[in-house]
Design a protein around this motif. Sequence first.
Motif, PDB file in Angstrom:
ATOM      1  N   VAL A  43      -8.787 -17.324  24.283  1.00  0.00           N
ATOM      2  CA  VAL A  43      -7.940 -16.143  24.065  1.00  0.00           C
ATOM      3  C   VAL A  43      -8.365 -15.013  24.995  1.00  0.00           C
ATOM      4  N   GLN A  44      -9.679 -14.800  25.112  1.00  0.00           N
ATOM      5  CA  GLN A  44     -10.164 -13.720  25.972  1.00  0.00           C
ATOM      6  C   GLN A  44      -9.793 -13.969  27.430  1.00  0.00           C
ATOM      7  N   ARG A  45      -9.871 -15.212  27.877  1.00  0.00           N
ATOM      8  CA  ARG A  45      -9.490 -15.515  29.252  1.00  0.00           C
ATOM      9  C   ARG A  45      -8.019 -15.179  29.500  1.00  0.00           C
ATOM     10  N   ILE A  46      -7.155 -15.534  28.542  1.00  0.00           N
ATOM     11  CA  ILE A  46      -5.728 -15.237  28.696  1.00  0.00           C
ATOM     12  C   ILE A  46      -5.511 -13.726  28.727  1.00  0.00           C
ATOM     13  N   LEU A  47      -6.194 -12.994  27.844  1.00  0.00           N
ATOM     14  CA  LEU A  47      -6.040 -11.534  27.816  1.00  0.00           C
ATOM     15  C   LEU A  47      -6.474 -10.917  29.139  1.00  0.00           C
ATOM     16  N   ASP A  48      -7.557 -11.447  29.721  1.00  0.00           N
ATOM     17  CA  ASP A  48      -8.019 -10.927  31.014  1.00  0.00           C
ATOM     18  C   ASP A  48      -6.989 -11.173  32.110  1.00  0.00           C
TER      19      ASP A  48
ATOM     20  N   LEU B 277      -2.517  -8.366  21.701  1.00  0.00           N
ATOM     21  CA  LEU B 277      -1.731  -7.500  22.586  1.00  0.00           C
ATOM     22  C   LEU B 277      -0.844  -6.546  21.802  1.00  0.00           C
ATOM     23  N   GLU B 278      -0.283  -7.009  20.695  1.00  0.00           N
ATOM     24  CA  GLU B 278       0.549  -6.117  19.878  1.00  0.00           C
ATOM     25  C   GLU B 278      -0.270  -4.968  19.297  1.00  0.00           C
ATOM     26  N   LYS B 279      -1.536  -5.269  18.931  1.00  0.00           N
ATOM     27  CA  LYS B 279      -2.418  -4.202  18.438  1.00  0.00           C
ATOM     28  C   LYS B 279      -2.696  -3.180  19.532  1.00  0.00           C
ATOM     29  N   ALA B 280      -2.702  -3.652  20.794  1.00  0.00           N
ATOM     30  CA  ALA B 280      -2.967  -2.758  21.919  1.00  0.00           C
ATOM     31  C   ALA B 280      -1.708  -2.053  22.409  1.00  0.00           C
TER      32      ALA B 280
ATOM     33  N   ALA C 284       9.997   1.487  29.376  1.00  0.00           N
ATOM     34  CA  ALA C 284       8.638   2.001  29.579  1.00  0.00           C
ATOM     35  C   ALA C 284       7.629   1.246  28.700  1.00  0.00           C
ATOM     36  N   GLY C 285       6.429   1.111  29.215  1.00  0.00           N
ATOM     37  CA  GLY C 285       5.385   0.414  28.468  1.00  0.00           C
ATOM     38  C   GLY C 285       5.087  -0.948  29.065  1.00  0.00           C
ATOM     39  N   LYS C 286       4.105  -1.617  28.496  1.00  0.00           N
ATOM     40  CA  LYS C 286       3.717  -2.950  28.962  1.00  0.00           C
ATOM     41  C   LYS C 286       4.463  -4.019  28.179  1.00  0.00           C
ATOM     42  N   HIS C 287       4.873  -5.077  28.877  1.00  0.00           N
ATOM     43  CA  HIS C 287       5.634  -6.159  28.273  1.00  0.00           C
ATOM     44  C   HIS C 287       4.997  -7.501  28.608  1.00  0.00           C
ATOM     45  N   LEU C 288       5.203  -8.450  27.720  1.00  0.00           N
ATOM     46  CA  LEU C 288       4.737  -9.819  27.955  1.00  0.00           C
ATOM     47  C   LEU C 288       5.782 -10.788  27.426  1.00  0.00           C
ATOM     48  N   LEU C 289       6.094 -11.784  28.229  1.00  0.00           N
ATOM     49  CA  LEU C 289       7.023 -12.836  27.838  1.00  0.00           C
ATOM     50  C   LEU C 289       6.218 -14.052  27.383  1.00  0.00           C
ATOM     51  N   VAL C 290       6.483 -14.535  26.187  1.00  0.00           N
ATOM     52  CA  VAL C 290       5.744 -15.664  25.625  1.00  0.00           C
ATOM     53  C   VAL C 290       6.723 -16.781  25.279  1.00  0.00           C
TER      54      VAL C 290
ATOM     55  N   GLU D  27     -11.472   2.051  33.119  1.00  0.00           N
ATOM     56  CA  GLU D  27     -11.153   0.623  33.245  1.00  0.00           C
ATOM     57  C   GLU D  27     -11.243  -0.081  31.893  1.00  0.00           C
ATOM     58  N   ILE D  28     -12.249   0.271  31.101  1.00  0.00           N
ATOM     59  CA  ILE D  28     -12.374  -0.322  29.762  1.00  0.00           C
ATOM     60  C   ILE D  28     -11.181   0.067  28.905  1.00  0.00           C
ATOM     61  N   ALA D  29     -10.800   1.341  28.964  1.00  0.00           N
ATOM     62  CA  ALA D  29      -9.665   1.822  28.169  1.00  0.00           C
ATOM     63  C   ALA D  29      -8.381   1.093  28.545  1.00  0.00           C
ATOM     64  N   GLU D  30      -8.185   0.867  29.847  1.00  0.00           N
ATOM     65  CA  GLU D  30      -6.978   0.184  30.306  1.00  0.00           C
ATOM     66  C   GLU D  30      -6.946  -1.262  29.825  1.00  0.00           C
ATOM     67  N   GLN D  31      -8.104  -1.938  29.866  1.00  0.00           N
ATOM     68  CA  GLN D  31      -8.129  -3.337  29.435  1.00  0.00           C
ATOM     69  C   GLN D  31      -7.914  -3.469  27.936  1.00  0.00           C
ATOM     70  N   LEU D  32      -8.517  -2.574  27.149  1.00  0.00           N
ATOM     71  CA  LEU D  32      -8.448  -2.687  25.688  1.00  0.00           C
ATOM     72  C   LEU D  32      -7.251  -1.961  25.092  1.00  0.00           C
ATOM     73  N   GLY D  33      -6.509  -1.198  25.915  1.00  0.00           N
ATOM     74  CA  GLY D  33      -5.332  -0.503  25.403  1.00  0.00           C
ATOM     75  C   GLY D  33      -5.671   0.686  24.532  1.00  0.00           C
ATOM     76  N   ILE D  34      -6.797   1.365  24.816  1.00  0.00           N
ATOM     77  CA  ILE D  34      -7.197   2.559  24.065  1.00  0.00           C
ATOM     78  C   ILE D  34      -7.462   3.677  25.054  1.00  0.00           C
ATOM     79  N   SER D  35      -7.733   4.884  24.547  1.00  0.00           N
ATOM     80  CA  SER D  35      -7.959   6.009  25.447  1.00  0.00           C
ATOM     81  C   SER D  35      -9.394   6.032  25.943  1.00  0.00           C
ATOM     82  N   ALA D  36      -9.604   6.712  27.080  1.00  0.00           N
ATOM     83  CA  ALA D  36     -10.953   6.823  27.631  1.00  0.00           C
ATOM     84  C   ALA D  36     -11.862   7.605  26.699  1.00  0.00           C
TER      85      ALA D  36
END
Length: 852
Positions: A6-11, A40-43, A92-98, A810-819
């Motif tokens: 799962v982590q590899r896919i998220l990366d 991803l939905e949580k983020a 606007a925002g990030k999208h993912l097709l599954v 960079e951490i904030a961007e990967q995890l979907g949270i603020s710096a």
Amino acid sequence: MFDSEVQRILDFVARGIGVRVVGAPGSGKTTVLRSVMSNLEKAGVSVHFISGLRTHRSIPYAAIKGLGLDVRPGRSGVLDIADVFSSQLAKAGKHLLVVDDLHLVDSESLAVLEAVRRRSDCPMVATAPETWVFSRGQLAVLNNGREAHLQLDPLHYEQVHFLIAQVLGAPADANTTARILTKSAGNPRLIVRIAETASLSNLLVLKDQQWTMSADSLWNEHLRGTLEALLAELTPDEFTALHIMAILGTARVDVLHKVIHADALEGLERRGFLSVLADNHNGSIAAISPPVIADYFRGSKKLRDRKLLRSKVAGLLEAAPHGVPEQYPSSDSLSRVLASLRLERGDDDAITSRQIQEHNAERERIRFERWQDNKTAANAAAFLRIYWGAPVDLERASRVCAETTDADADPRDLLFVTITEAMLAIHTGRGPRAAVDILQKFAVNNPHLQAEAEDAILFLSSSHGRVPLDVAKVARTVENPEAGMGGLVQGLLELYRFKPAAALQAVDGAGDDDAFLHLRPFVRSFALFAAGRVEESLVLALDWRAEARRNLDLFGVVTSSYVAAHGLLYRGHFEEAEYLMSSVFAMGRPGLVVDSLYDAMLRLAGLRHVTTAIVPALSIAAQARTEVADVGPLPGIGKGAYELVAKYNTQPSSFDRASAKLIRRQLKSGYAFEAMMTALLCTCLCPGKPALDLLQKIMRNSGLAIHDQLIAIASAVVEGDHKLLGLLLKHYEPDADTYQIGMLLRGALKRHVIEGDARAADAMAQASSIFAVRFPSANEQLSFNAFRSTPLTEREIEVAILAGHRTNVEIAEQLGISARTVENHISNALRKSGATSRNSLFMLVGNSLPPR
């Protein structure tokens, strides 16, 4: 279960790269996909999910309509729907097709997806079978933009152990875990179904907080629906082919070609229902995979069909195998054997295990019948030899020992039967004293074999009690060279005493006439390891293991795997070591001699878990027998070292006292090799003066200089001489202990943090970082987790893992949270852990999560 995948896919998704997830039916593709979507939905990512269904393949637009797109009436063509979908992805925002089960999506939906992917750079995660032949439409959707490929392999033994515990609420014992792994071939869906239905059918019972089998089989009618769904895509010819193979069992490929059309066999192999392996006659054999499918057909009540099929295959099993010239490797090198081991990981553990089990069962049946017809010592020895490696039938073994005649017997056979009887006494709980009594009585009744009996007594008493202070006084010239006992026993005792050079000298020679065929290579390969010649030991052990697997020799597989596991773990090759041990565990608990080695490998496999888990639970080591001594003749056979590490309570001073006490007990018993390995492990995990002093003493007594550089660096660490430490690390010449020195520096860092010595912690973090830069390693460093008393939250650990090599943004961007949130998490982690910098925090928690 699939955290690393799962982590590899998220990366990949975070970098805008799509992922194709492939695996066999039931391999966990959908489970992985759901976990990715949840994360991803949580983020805050918008996930657009499309699922292919077998029943909807022929319904136009069935898959794409599942998205609930707002399509205007009269405008429902491919491009019209693609326009609406593309506009959603452009918001606007990030999208993912599954897309789950892409191979089951209807053609019209595929056309829409192709058009959408041409217009949008939104990444796509899709699942499909690993052996599927994609159509042009499916390839048009997949091959659009950057894409990574993720293969879901069958689960190995330890993963099966954890999954059963999750499903049933308690772990299973070793034999049950091995049986479920063998029957399921590591398929997660089948593992869950077999465990659930077996417990519902009372085929599994809870005993002493472990699930154990109450019958010889786990097959039950509740599994039928699961197997029918698995086989739903088969053609009639392929279905019949599986039925024939279920009747034949494991069979040679040339035999199968006589009764099954080649197209059907190729179709089954392509779908993953057929495994082809090399047999011990240098030919090729094939078996049904997963093996539970064979149980499905064998449990069929269509007796008339089975009779017809049986008549079709009658007489074919006796055909002579075709000879294939055996090819030997041209060079012995560590890279070659490691490459072979990694290549082997793609094979099917379950099929190999079943092949060995069936081979042993057939040999046992034939040899027991032969002994029943003629109860000679030769027939008894041939039969009992199986039980030195394979699981023991206590009733049969006891009967053979009691009823065998000794008239005109070969002394070598008589000796073997008596030693086996003595081992049975230990195995059944009567203890070493009873075993010695049996051998002493044998020596009195057979004076011409007294020397060999005394060697056997020395072997058993030393292996289950203590080693004589001076082996030279008990070593003698073997009076009967044919028995091959004296030199082997002396070599083994020298190994116990950590005298590898003497052990190698004692077992020098080919040993073609050894009474115990595997003792010589065992002593030789493990003595090389003890002498610091780790690469040579690994090459010898892995080559020996490959040969044993080809010969379906369980005894050789277990003994060689034990030696190889130590070498792999010492070099930090955890994935290879865990696979190798998992392949042994999949074969079930073995026989008399190697049972203790099996338990030792269970503890070795559990050691990594108890050092890295925040709350150690469900450790595979729980399957090892607990009614054994704390000290043993070889590393891991005694349970003391494992329990010492498992019960570590973050207080270095108490760990120092407990480790020193255990090492002294090991030395008192004469097991200096085990004591050295324990002292080395304790020094690297939590450097302290008591264990280090004992390690230095052991090395001085042995006369070996193989760990001199490590001991010098450890002394500088323990004394707090950072200037000397810097010089030693600067001038360090790579040797067999390079990985251990990395462990040592990390262990010292964690100790200083726990003790609150911020200055020393920062100095050690700097030294560890410099050493890691000079000697980069792809392997995870084993070390204690320091957060059992004040655990960090899951998010704090996740941020700390990234803090060593990424900025807050960079951490904030990967995890979907603020710096700002990242900064708060780092501050809390520094406060809770006692670390004084981002670098020391990263070093402290660097291995608290599973490796990625």
